[in-house]
Scaffold this motif. Sequence first.
Motif, mmCIF file in Angstrom:
data_model
loop_
_atom_site.group_PDB
_atom_site.id
_atom_site.type_symbol
_atom_site.label_atom_id
_atom_site.label_comp_id
_atom_site.label_asym_id
_atom_site.label_seq_id
_atom_site.Cartn_x
_atom_site.Cartn_y
_atom_site.Cartn_z
ATOM 1 N N UNK A 1 0.880 -1.141 0.039
ATOM 2 C CA UNK A 1 0.131 0.100 -0.135
ATOM 3 C C UNK A 1 1.112 1.261 -0.064
ATOM 4 N N UNK A 2 0.291 2.358 -0.423
ATOM 5 C CA UNK A 2 0.952 3.563 -0.374
ATOM 6 C C UNK A 2 0.518 4.580 0.744
ATOM 7 N N UNK A 3 1.463 5.016 1.605
ATOM 8 C CA UNK A 3 0.834 5.774 2.638
ATOM 9 C C UNK A 3 1.625 7.292 2.603
ATOM 10 N N UNK B 1 -4.481 3.293 -1.536
ATOM 11 C CA UNK B 1 -3.739 4.531 -1.144
ATOM 12 C C UNK B 1 -4.072 5.144 0.167
ATOM 13 N N UNK B 2 -3.499 5.206 1.398
ATOM 14 C CA UNK B 2 -3.738 5.881 2.502
ATOM 15 C C UNK B 2 -3.166 7.188 2.517
ATOM 16 N N UNK C 1 -5.864 18.264 -1.391
ATOM 17 C CA UNK C 1 -6.179 17.555 -2.434
ATOM 18 C C UNK C 1 -6.413 16.331 -2.222
ATOM 19 N N UNK C 2 -5.592 15.285 -1.703
ATOM 20 C CA UNK C 2 -6.122 13.745 -1.521
ATOM 21 C C UNK C 2 -7.511 13.476 -0.733
ATOM 22 N N UNK C 3 -8.002 14.555 -0.135
ATOM 23 C CA UNK C 3 -9.401 14.290 0.272
ATOM 24 C C UNK C 3 -10.358 14.079 -0.898
ATOM 25 N N UNK D 1 -10.891 3.454 -3.500
ATOM 26 C CA UNK D 1 -9.686 3.180 -3.744
ATOM 27 C C UNK D 1 -8.453 3.381 -2.855
ATOM 28 N N UNK D 2 -8.994 3.933 -1.592
ATOM 29 C CA UNK D 2 -8.042 4.042 -0.440
ATOM 30 C C UNK D 2 -8.755 4.599 0.751
ATOM 31 N N UNK D 3 -8.024 5.322 1.520
ATOM 32 C CA UNK D 3 -8.401 5.551 2.744
ATOM 33 C C UNK D 3 -8.040 7.023 3.153
ATOM 34 N N UNK D 4 -8.921 7.927 3.848
ATOM 35 C CA UNK D 4 -8.349 9.166 4.411
ATOM 36 C C UNK D 4 -7.592 9.061 5.527
#
Length: 185
Positions: free
Chosen positions: A39-41, A63-64, A70-72, A80-83
């Motif tokens: 995973x990408x953090x 992706x975390x 922007x990531x939000x 596709x990932x998590x906040x």
Amino acid sequence: MFDLIEQYNLNGHIRWISAQMNRVRNGELYRYICDTKGAFVQPAFYEAFGLTVVEAMTCGLPTFATAYGGPAEIIVHGVPGYHIDPYQGDKASALLVDFFDKCQADPSHWSKISQGGLQRIEEKYTWKLYSERLMTLTGVYGFWKYVSNLERRETRRYLEMLYALKYRTMASTVPLAVEGEPSSK
């Protein structure tokens, strides 16, 4: 981080990758992590856009990333990932552990999140979509400039109104740095 990796015997399971300037190597790193079902953090306190998030998701990496900036917008939480909230490390780490526990119990879970990232990129963040939006904005601006003879003062007022109505409220949601904690890049 290195002490925690050592303390919990995580050598070989976590890689701390420092800033990379070689785009080819970056792509290879993302691919390697993806191929090994990692995973990408990205735990920045704030990220204006989140190009690394888009790059990781383009490779299919779950992706975390920070919930601030922007990531939000890029990540739909749980798809596709998590906040993650970089100010709440315990919750962020629990989310990561939960994700990998689900992957261990159901190997298709990793693929589901990976596919969610690829689909999100295809729907929102391709060069084709970006260029189409840019051309639309260019057309709107060109038409606007043609039909109105706005002087600099009027243009400035318009931009200030846009800031007051849209961006000031967005900026106010960004948390202030906590005293004593290192600042973001």
